[in-house]
Design a protein around this motif. Sequence first.
Motif, short mmCIF file in Angstrom:
data_model
loop_
_atom_site.label_atom_id
_atom_site.label_comp_id
_atom_site.label_asym_id
_atom_site.label_seq_id
_atom_site.Cartn_x
_atom_site.Cartn_y
_atom_site.Cartn_z
N ASN A 44 0.81 -1.22 0.00
CA ASN A 44 0.00 0.00 0.00
C ASN A 44 0.84 1.27 0.00
OD1 ASN A 44 -3.08 -0.42 0.07
ND2 ASN A 44 -2.21 -2.11 1.25
N ARG B 176 1.68 1.55 -3.57
CA ARG B 176 0.46 1.97 -4.26
C ARG B 176 0.26 3.48 -4.10
NH1 ARG B 176 -4.00 -1.09 -5.44
NH2 ARG B 176 -5.94 0.05 -5.69
N GLU C 81 -8.64 3.47 0.54
CA GLU C 81 -9.70 2.99 -0.37
C GLU C 81 -10.75 4.07 -0.60
OE1 GLU C 81 -11.37 -0.77 0.83
OE2 GLU C 81 -9.38 -1.66 1.03
N ARG D 48 -6.39 -4.49 -6.05
CA ARG D 48 -5.71 -4.79 -4.79
C ARG D 48 -5.34 -6.26 -4.72
NH1 ARG D 48 -5.38 -1.06 -1.19
NH2 ARG D 48 -6.61 0.81 -1.41
#
Length: 165
Positions: A30, A33, A134, A161
């Motif tokens: 993450n 990301r 999210e 994801r």
Amino acid sequence: PRATSTQAELVAQYSATRRVVDRIQQIVDNVKRAEDLQMQLSDRAKRAQDPAVVRMLTDSANAVRAKVEAVRAELYEVGCHVDQCTLDMPVKLYNKFITLNMQLQGGAYAPTKQNGEVYDGLKARLDVQLQALERIESEDLARFNALLERNGLPPVHVPARKPIA
């Protein structure tokens, strides 16, 4: 002969360690990301031709970037580039999970009740941050992508994801 642990204790130790390692990997994924989204946000605004559109897209991109950065900064020590940075900077979730992982692997014994309580608390904090990311992707980034489409620019790509056990 020195090992006094039972197989059940060693299996419990392995299971607890595996859960922690999965959370560490989730944090790493993450953070990467978030960094990818931030790079894309910066890039998209520069592609417009009209200076007024560039300014509008830059302002919108910066607002989304700031929200993404706030999440990333809770997951990982973003300003930390030396071994002793935790002496003068707050310890973030990544290092806390790393520390828990070291404690779990420190000997041949089952995890303690406190290890489980620490894991549960850290996982709850991690879940809050991942839900925030999210939400940013589904709301703020969706609005930014709509602005891009109205101006004939490619949207920010949001990859699927990875599932975590």
